[in-house]
Design a protein around this motif. Sequence first.
Motif, mmCIF file in Angstrom:
data_model
loop_
_atom_site.group_PDB
_atom_site.id
_atom_site.type_symbol
_atom_site.label_atom_id
_atom_site.label_comp_id
_atom_site.label_asym_id
_atom_site.label_seq_id
_atom_site.Cartn_x
_atom_site.Cartn_y
_atom_site.Cartn_z
ATOM 1 N N UNK A 76 0.851 -1.199 0.000
ATOM 2 C CA UNK A 76 0.000 0.000 0.000
ATOM 3 C C UNK A 76 0.881 1.241 0.000
ATOM 4 N N UNK A 77 0.258 2.411 -0.176
ATOM 5 C CA UNK A 77 0.998 3.675 -0.122
ATOM 6 C C UNK A 77 1.709 3.825 1.223
ATOM 7 N N UNK A 78 2.779 4.579 1.222
ATOM 8 C CA UNK A 78 3.613 4.709 2.425
ATOM 9 C C UNK A 78 3.162 5.888 3.284
ATOM 10 N N UNK A 85 3.416 -1.745 7.507
ATOM 11 C CA UNK A 85 2.768 -2.163 6.260
ATOM 12 C C UNK A 85 2.111 -3.528 6.454
ATOM 13 N N UNK A 86 0.873 -3.680 5.997
ATOM 14 C CA UNK A 86 0.164 -4.950 6.228
ATOM 15 C C UNK A 86 0.720 -6.100 5.404
ATOM 16 N N UNK A 87 1.305 -5.790 4.284
ATOM 17 C CA UNK A 87 1.916 -6.835 3.435
ATOM 18 C C UNK A 87 2.924 -6.162 2.516
ATOM 19 N N UNK A 88 3.863 -6.964 2.020
ATOM 20 C CA UNK A 88 4.860 -6.438 1.088
ATOM 21 C C UNK A 88 5.375 -7.570 0.201
ATOM 22 N N UNK A 89 5.243 -7.356 -1.098
ATOM 23 C CA UNK A 89 5.783 -8.313 -2.070
ATOM 24 C C UNK A 89 6.834 -7.599 -2.904
ATOM 25 N N UNK A 90 8.007 -8.161 -2.997
ATOM 26 C CA UNK A 90 9.043 -7.606 -3.869
ATOM 27 C C UNK A 90 8.917 -8.302 -5.225
ATOM 28 N N UNK A 91 8.565 -7.542 -6.238
ATOM 29 C CA UNK A 91 8.427 -8.097 -7.577
ATOM 30 C C UNK A 91 9.781 -8.313 -8.231
ATOM 31 N N UNK A 92 9.862 -9.306 -9.117
ATOM 32 C CA UNK A 92 11.119 -9.577 -9.833
ATOM 33 C C UNK A 92 10.787 -9.945 -11.270
ATOM 34 N N UNK A 93 11.596 -9.436 -12.188
ATOM 35 C CA UNK A 93 11.415 -9.781 -13.598
ATOM 36 C C UNK A 93 12.743 -9.611 -14.322
ATOM 37 N N UNK A 94 12.872 -10.326 -15.426
ATOM 38 C CA UNK A 94 14.052 -10.160 -16.291
ATOM 39 C C UNK A 94 13.640 -9.302 -17.475
ATOM 40 N N UNK A 95 14.464 -8.318 -17.776
ATOM 41 C CA UNK A 95 14.121 -7.360 -18.829
ATOM 42 C C UNK A 95 14.654 -7.846 -20.175
#
Length: 417
Positions: A325-327, A333-343
């Motif tokens: 959510x916004x900071x 913070x109720x939850x946090x997911x760190x996204x990952x992707x290859x460009x």
Amino acid sequence: MPDSTHTHPDVLSLRKELLLKKQELSALLEITQAINQDTAEETLYKIFQFTLLGQLNIRRIVLYIKEERRWQCVISFGHQLADFRKLELPDEIIDTCVAGPCPTASLPLDKEWHKLETIIPVGQQDAVRAYVLIGSVQDDYANEEGSKFLETLSNILIGAIENRRLNRQRISAAAMRKEIEIAQEVQNLLFPSKLPNDTQVAVHASYVPHTAIGGDYYDVVTIDQDRFLFCVADVSGKGVPASLLMSNFQAGLRTLLRQNVELATIVHELNHLLFRNSGGEKFITVFFGIYNRATRHLQYVNAGHNDPILVPDSGPVQYLKDGTVMLGIMEKLPMLTVGETTIPPHSLLLCYTDGLTEVFDEAGTEYGEEGLLSLMARNRYLPLPALHKEMLKEIEDFSVTKNQFADDVTILSCRFK
């Protein structure tokens, strides 16, 4: 021989007139001394009230003045008199009593106004700025000359108060201008002076503030030889408070990066910092990305921000949604997911604030994400400065307000080679 025990009527009249002039002079001196001593407005009104009562023996006094287009009662004094501070000035007085004193009996007013006998309009710059209403007046002040003196005395008072108000406004405006200048300088220092442009990646940013001090922010920070962090943020509110919160945010971000902590830790710590500083009353939406040139790996957190758009050389676009959510709105913070992707090679990543898409035409249709995707499909291979220029031109042409955007517009794009 003339009778010395009886004073001639003419002498009595002259004495009475001299006494009245003495009272008027005392009243005038009392008011002017108070003005010259730089007395507070509230105290000036009190002095005016007691001067009319003590020097001129006027027993009932009501004063209305016009403040910011609204009539306000600042004096309401007298035996068995209603509290006029709670009463609106009637339209009958405003519309009728403009050129000179009016007897209240000549106007269709409610009964609470009947204890006041005369309404004296006080003019400033060809407009009525105040009304003095008086009652239980001694005979000497029931005539035209007495009313004229009261008008003069009131004019001096209202003029002095008006001058003070204008002077306060000038001082306040000068202080505000200085505050804005400082905040603009602070904000300009927040933005990076140099953006990456090498054989692996090119980054370009554009910022169009809605007001003198905007609430958007972007940053690009080198972490090591291969990695750099980039972010785009939008703080709630505008002006100096938003600018100060942004500078706090940037200082915290850079301190955490120097400590070489994980992205998840950075986000948690910044949320805690913002909550501590604003008590949950202000928040920031932000997108963080950490790109590794050597591995083409992107790690990111989207904290309630517009989803950045990743456009590959071929295939469907990808929206970077993972995060939290916004900071600043809650302590943890109720939850946090760190996204990952290859460009993939030759991809384009567009990060922006909502000022770019929340633009409306005359029919009320929003430019929106669809308009943005259409533009990118047509122009995605343009050099980044030219692409940004095209985006700003298109929303200006689309918008009913043209270049007067309703919000700050920030664009940060990365071309991965």
